[in-house]
Write a protein that holds these residues in place. Structure first.
Motif, short mmCIF file in Angstrom:
data_model
loop_
_atom_site.label_atom_id
_atom_site.label_comp_id
_atom_site.label_asym_id
_atom_site.label_seq_id
_atom_site.Cartn_x
_atom_site.Cartn_y
_atom_site.Cartn_z
N LEU A 32 8.02 105.50 130.08
CA LEU A 32 8.20 105.90 128.67
C LEU A 32 9.26 106.99 128.55
O LEU A 32 10.11 106.95 127.66
N LEU A 33 9.22 107.95 129.47
CA LEU A 33 10.22 109.03 129.44
C LEU A 33 11.61 108.46 129.72
O LEU A 33 12.57 108.80 129.03
N ASN A 34 11.70 107.57 130.71
CA ASN A 34 13.01 107.00 131.06
C ASN A 34 13.60 106.17 129.92
O ASN A 34 14.80 106.01 129.83
N HIS A 35 12.72 105.63 129.08
CA HIS A 35 13.20 104.80 127.97
C HIS A 35 13.14 105.54 126.64
O HIS A 35 13.22 104.91 125.58
N ALA A 36 12.99 106.86 126.71
CA ALA A 36 12.98 107.71 125.52
C ALA A 36 12.02 107.22 124.44
O ALA A 36 12.33 107.22 123.25
N MET A 55 3.11 113.77 129.60
CA MET A 55 3.23 112.47 128.93
C MET A 55 2.04 111.57 129.30
O MET A 55 1.50 110.86 128.46
N ALA A 56 1.61 111.63 130.56
CA ALA A 56 0.47 110.81 131.00
C ALA A 56 -0.81 111.25 130.30
O ALA A 56 -1.63 110.42 129.90
N SER A 57 -0.98 112.55 130.15
CA SER A 57 -2.18 113.05 129.50
C SER A 57 -2.25 112.54 128.05
O SER A 57 -3.30 112.13 127.57
N LYS A 58 -1.10 112.56 127.38
CA LYS A 58 -1.04 112.12 125.99
C LYS A 58 -1.28 110.61 125.87
O LYS A 58 -2.11 110.15 125.10
N THR A 59 -0.57 109.83 126.67
CA THR A 59 -0.59 108.38 126.47
C THR A 59 -1.80 107.70 127.13
O THR A 59 -2.12 106.57 126.80
N SER A 60 -2.50 108.43 128.03
CA SER A 60 -3.69 107.84 128.64
C SER A 60 -4.83 107.78 127.62
O SER A 60 -5.87 107.19 127.89
N ALA A 61 -4.64 108.39 126.46
CA ALA A 61 -5.67 108.33 125.41
C ALA A 61 -5.63 106.99 124.68
O ALA A 61 -6.58 106.65 123.96
N TYR A 62 -4.57 106.21 124.85
CA TYR A 62 -4.42 104.96 124.10
C TYR A 62 -5.14 103.79 124.78
O TYR A 62 -4.99 103.57 125.99
#
Ligand code: DC
Length: 218
Positions: free
Chosen positions: A42-46, A94-101
């Motif tokens: 996700l970071l690499n693809h902005a 970023m992992a902490s945020k998106t692991s909620a989905y």
């Protein structure tokens, strides 16, 4: 035989799980690395981590594989070994945020369950005892105070020659705990049948010995 070790960031899960796996001849599975690999993509693809729909749409382009050899675990992201690239604070946040989905968690669930079906594993994460391997023979909830965890992280970074600020690290850890604990899906929570192990006042050897004793008794 499967051992589930859950707990907050910095409690010593990976160090302890790796040692237990080595001593018992089991495979160590670091599930946080899977969430980190998605975060790296996700970071690499902005892609904006706050935009759940955008994250969900991006998942189609992500293929994660896990391999284990004598060196330990390797994570492949669309065929590339990213084991070394996922260990940054930016990726962790970023992992902490998106692991909620839900879509992110659903994508990684069978990968984790399949490896545990085929091997004796020591698996660490946040929801292993509650959701991924509810039938694990041994469940440990490993924790430590925010201060102790911040001090460990501070010492780790300082040893690597990085300049860092203790208060900032402690605040980040507290914020990450809050995010992991309060999310709706698979929050960081002690399973009812998990053993609570607070590592604050113990050495790694003591914690490892306790888990091995519990496994032998299981
Ligand atoms: O353990 P870690 O710091 O490498 O994990 C990174 C993030 O991934 C963490 O903030 C929460 C998430 N995670 C999760 O939701 N479920 C897991 N089983 C493991 C990690």
């Amino acid at each position: 035989m499967n051992i589930a070790i859950d707990g907050p960031a910095g409690a010593g899960k990976s160090t302890v799980a790796k040692r237990v796996a080595g001593e018992l001849g089991m495979i160590y599975v670091d599930t946080g690395a899977l969430y980190r690999a998605i975060a790296l993509y996700l970071l690499n693809h902005a892609i904006d981590g706050d935009d759940e729909q955008a994250v969900e749409a991006a998942l189609k382009g992500i293929r994660i594989e896990m391999k284990h050899d004598a060196e330990g675990q390797h994570i492949l992201l669309n065929g590339d070994d990213v084991t070394g690239n996922i260990r940054t604070e930016a990726v962790g946040n970023m992992a902490s945020k998106t692991s909620a989905y839900g879509a992110v968690r659903a994508k990684l669930l069978s990968l984790q369950q399949d490896i545990a079906k085929e091997n004796d594993v020591v698996m660490d994460g946040r929801d292993i005892g509650t959701t991924v391997l509810p039938g694990a023979e041994v469940k440990i909830f490993l924790t430590a105070s925010v201060e102790v965890r911040a001090k460990r992280r501070y010492d780790e970074l300082t040893a690597k020659g990085e300049t860092c600020d203790f208060d900032r690290i402690a605040a980040d850890i507290a914020a990450r705990d809050e995010q992991d604990r309060t999310r709706a899906l698979s929050p960081l929570k002690q399973a009812e049948d998990a053993y609570l192990l607070d590592s604050s006042g113990f050495t790694i050897d003591e914690v490892v010995a306790e888990i091995i004793a519990r496994t032998k008794a299981a």
